[in-house]
Design a protein around this motif. Structure first.
Motif, PDB file in Angstrom:
ATOM      1  N   ASN A 104       0.813  -1.210   0.000  1.00  0.00           N
ATOM      2  CA  ASN A 104       0.000   0.000   0.000  1.00  0.00           C
ATOM      3  C   ASN A 104       0.852   1.267   0.000  1.00  0.00           C
ATOM      4  OD1 ASN A 104      -2.259  -1.589   0.070  1.00  0.00           O
ATOM      5  ND2 ASN A 104      -2.429  -1.542   2.284  1.00  0.00           N
ATOM      6  N   GLU A 155      -7.874   5.847  -4.138  1.00  0.00           N
ATOM      7  CA  GLU A 155      -9.096   5.110  -3.804  1.00  0.00           C
ATOM      8  C   GLU A 155      -9.192   3.791  -4.570  1.00  0.00           C
ATOM      9  OE1 GLU A 155     -12.198   7.927  -4.571  1.00  0.00           O
ATOM     10  OE2 GLU A 155     -11.723   9.112  -2.788  1.00  0.00           O
ATOM     11  N   ASN A 178      -6.765   1.969  -5.752  1.00  0.00           N
ATOM     12  CA  ASN A 178      -5.681   1.021  -5.466  1.00  0.00           C
ATOM     13  C   ASN A 178      -5.394   0.866  -3.980  1.00  0.00           C
ATOM     14  OD1 ASN A 178      -4.587   0.262  -8.252  1.00  0.00           O
ATOM     15  ND2 ASN A 178      -4.809   2.485  -8.356  1.00  0.00           N
ATOM     16  N   ASP A 179      -6.228   1.439  -3.129  1.00  0.00           N
ATOM     17  CA  ASP A 179      -6.095   1.309  -1.682  1.00  0.00           C
ATOM     18  C   ASP A 179      -4.677   1.646  -1.214  1.00  0.00           C
ATOM     19  OD1 ASP A 179      -7.137   0.816   0.848  1.00  0.00           O
ATOM     20  OD2 ASP A 179      -6.396  -1.256   0.831  1.00  0.00           O
TER      21      ASP A 179
END
Length: 166
Positions: free
Chosen positions: A24, A133, A135-136
């Motif tokens: 992330n 948003e 691809n978190d």
């Protein structure tokens, strides 16, 4: 022995959880993303065309200045004091004109760049927000602050592609 396996299990779970967080994390270069867009390339071409007469004049002045300086160096022994003074005056005038024209070109480029960045900033923010948003993404680090990053974590080209879609 049982404590050893528990410790190993904890160490492995910590390692895997940090790997999950690493998925992330992204690296991003805002300037590179903006200036790689089609809008930036078109603006650069337009600016080059607009400043072409000034750029050509700058090159001509530069050549004239080099010729005058060369003449000053090579022919100084053969020239009278008045001729040397006149030549030095010409060199000084050409240098001042060269500097002024160079400053004008640089200022025009800088002002155009500022306007472009101001206009593109909201678009960049929107594209970045959408990418985060979709691809978190938990953390984005500016690429200028990164010593090393795996190629897969750099999202600059993806953001550029989003900007070009708009």
């Amino acid at each position: 022995m049982n404590n050893f396996f528990k410790g190993l299990l904890i160490a492995v779970s910590i390692a895997f959880s940090s790997l999950a967080w690493a998925q992330n994390i992204a690296v991003f270069s805002p300037d590179q993303a903006l200036f790689a867009t089609q809008a930036a390339k078109q603006l650069g071409q337009q600016l080059s065309q607009q400043l072409q007469p000034q750029s050509e004049r700058l090159q001509a002045i530069g050549k004239e200045l080099q010729a005058l300086q060369k003449r000053h160096q090579e022919d100084q022994a053969l020239m009278s004091a008045d001729e040397i003074k006149q030549l030095e005056l010409q060199i000084n005038q050409q240098s001042q004109e060269f500097i002024k024209l160079q400053q004008y070109i640089n200022n025009a480029k800088l002002q155009t760049e500022k306007k472009f960045l101001a206009a593109m900033r909201p678009k960049l923010d929107g594209a970045l927000k959408a990418y985060i948003e979709d691809n978190d993404i938990a953390l984005i680090i500016n690429s200028s602050s990164v010593v090393y990053a795996h190629a897969g974590v750099d999202i600059t080209t993806a953001i550029t592609a989003l900007l070009d879609k708009e």
